[in-house]
Design an enzyme around this catalytic site. Structure first.
Site, mmCIF file in Angstrom:
data_model
loop_
_atom_site.group_PDB
_atom_site.id
_atom_site.type_symbol
_atom_site.label_atom_id
_atom_site.label_comp_id
_atom_site.label_asym_id
_atom_site.label_seq_id
_atom_site.Cartn_x
_atom_site.Cartn_y
_atom_site.Cartn_z
ATOM 1 N N CYS A 132 0.834 -1.210 0.000
ATOM 2 C CA CYS A 132 0.000 0.000 0.000
ATOM 3 C C CYS A 132 0.865 1.255 0.000
ATOM 4 O O CYS A 132 1.469 1.602 1.026
ATOM 5 C CB CYS A 132 -0.900 -0.028 1.237
ATOM 6 S SG CYS A 132 -1.835 1.481 1.470
ATOM 7 N N CYS A 135 -0.294 4.057 2.382
ATOM 8 C CA CYS A 135 0.020 3.841 3.800
ATOM 9 C C CYS A 135 1.501 4.054 4.077
ATOM 10 O O CYS A 135 1.872 4.627 5.104
ATOM 11 C CB CYS A 135 -0.352 2.412 4.222
ATOM 12 S SG CYS A 135 -1.845 1.762 3.466
ATOM 13 N N ASP A 136 2.363 3.567 3.194
ATOM 14 C CA ASP A 136 3.793 3.477 3.527
ATOM 15 C C ASP A 136 4.716 4.299 2.628
ATOM 16 O O ASP A 136 5.916 4.376 2.907
ATOM 17 C CB ASP A 136 4.240 2.005 3.445
ATOM 18 C CG ASP A 136 3.429 1.121 4.376
ATOM 19 O OD1 ASP A 136 3.118 1.589 5.480
ATOM 20 O OD2 ASP A 136 3.089 -0.010 3.998
#
Ligand code: NAP
Length: 304
Positions: A132, A135-136
């Site tokens: 993701c 997200c990261d």
């Protein structure tokens, strides 16, 4: 045991929209989500094909849908369904926290990320491997990253990573992308390099990921590329276990089989969204959630 008209499994776009429609139809509806509401849709870096929004992040869009759904349905997050059972009259849903009984059950559990299945993948999750970019991605700003895959998700991840300042390359197993034309054009415009005809053989590192061994399938040679991060976007597998538990039909790829009313072959059990396969788009998931809720409403009212 708490009683509901309809219990909905999954709080992604399909489940949340089912909650909106069920609640508006006057059904007492509960949406159960094992993680946080939003589902995989909320990890989409940018959504540009959802009507009414020219451009919106997946997170913002799903937040809006979630807020709307909470007016009409009870939504419980961090509550995982452990088992589901069909009795002649009701459907009994057991979670890690509670037990529910419902007249109808809608499965909107979506999909999970497909894994590469190569040495090092599991070892470096959270230490360089991610599924993701939203997200990261920020952890890799200014660093070298690879995106594995050639579909829409891979293209979107690569574009997002480039946009936030990562040095990104894609690795794809064929010589043409599966991603839609507009994404391919954007990749070209942004100058994202693509390593063609190549597959990941191994992911290496010590405490963190350091390099990836890729195999060129045409030249039949291996190359070790030093990188800081690897984003894997090679498709999905459906989370259809609850359907199987209830005896609902799934296809060869484990997607739940439904009719045009989103009914499965099990009475009062419906499915909607990515878990049914087909065209995986946020607007389609929402539409299927709406149809499932309306079908549940009709079946309950006709039979009462
Ligand atoms: P996808 O469309 O199934 O693409 C998966 C990609 O990964 C393909 O390019 C595939 O290669 C490659 N792949 C599969 N297994 C692999 C393996 N073991 N090793 C290396 N490469 C592998 O998956 P997705 O991109 O996650 O998209 C899932 C669904 O959501 C699709 O229906 C997609 O259209 C939809 N989606 C839509 C949008 C949008 O509309 N903007 C955004 C994201 C997702 P091959 O091409 O060779 O098969």
């Amino acid at each position: 045991m708490e009683e509901y008209d309809v219990v909905i499994a999954g709080a992604g776009p399909a489940g949340l929209t089912a909650g909106i429609y069920a609640g508006r139809d006057g059904l007492k509806a509960l949406v159960l989500e094992k993680a946080l509401k939003g589902g995989m849709g909320s990890t989409a870096p940018l959504v540009m094909n959802f009507p009414a929004f020219k451009s919106i992040t997946g997170m913002e869009l799903l937040k809006k849908i979630g807020e709307q759904a909470s007016y009409y349905a009870k939504i419980r997050e961090s509550e995982e369904i452990k088992s589901v059972e069909k009795t002649p009259e009701r459907i009994v849903v057991r979670t890690d926290k509670n037990e529910y009984s419902a007249k109808a059950f809608i499965i909107a559990t979506g999909t999970k990320y497909r894994e590469l299945g190569v040495p090092g993948e599991m070892q470096f999750i959270g230490k360089g491997i991610s599924y993701c970019s939203i997200c990261d991605g920020m952890f890799f700003r200014g660093k070298e990253v690879l995106v594995i895959g050639g579909g829409n998700s891979a293209a979107e991840h690569a574009l997002h990573l480039k946009d936030i300042g990562c040095k990104v390359k894609m690795v794809h197993r064929r010589d043409e992308l599966r991603a839609q034309r507009y994404l391919q054009e954007k990749l070209e415009k942004e100058g994202v390099p693509i390593i063609w005809n190549s597959v990941v053989k191994e992911i290496k590192g010590d405490t963190v990921l350091k390099s990836v061994v890729i195999h060129d399938r045409v030249r039949d040679v291996d190359e070790e590329i030093p990188v800081n991060g690897v984003f894997i976007a090679i498709g999905e597998t459906p989370s259809s276990q609850l359907a199987v538990e209830l005896g609902a039909e799934v296809d060869a790829a484990s997607y739940i089989v439904t009719d045009k009313d989103q009914k499965t072959n099990v009475h009062r059990v419906y499915a909607a969204g990515d878990v049914t396969g087909g065209v995986k788009q946020l607007v389609v998931a929402c539409a299927e959630g709406a149809v499932a809720a309306v079908s549940a409403y009709n079946d309950i009212k006709i039979e009462e």
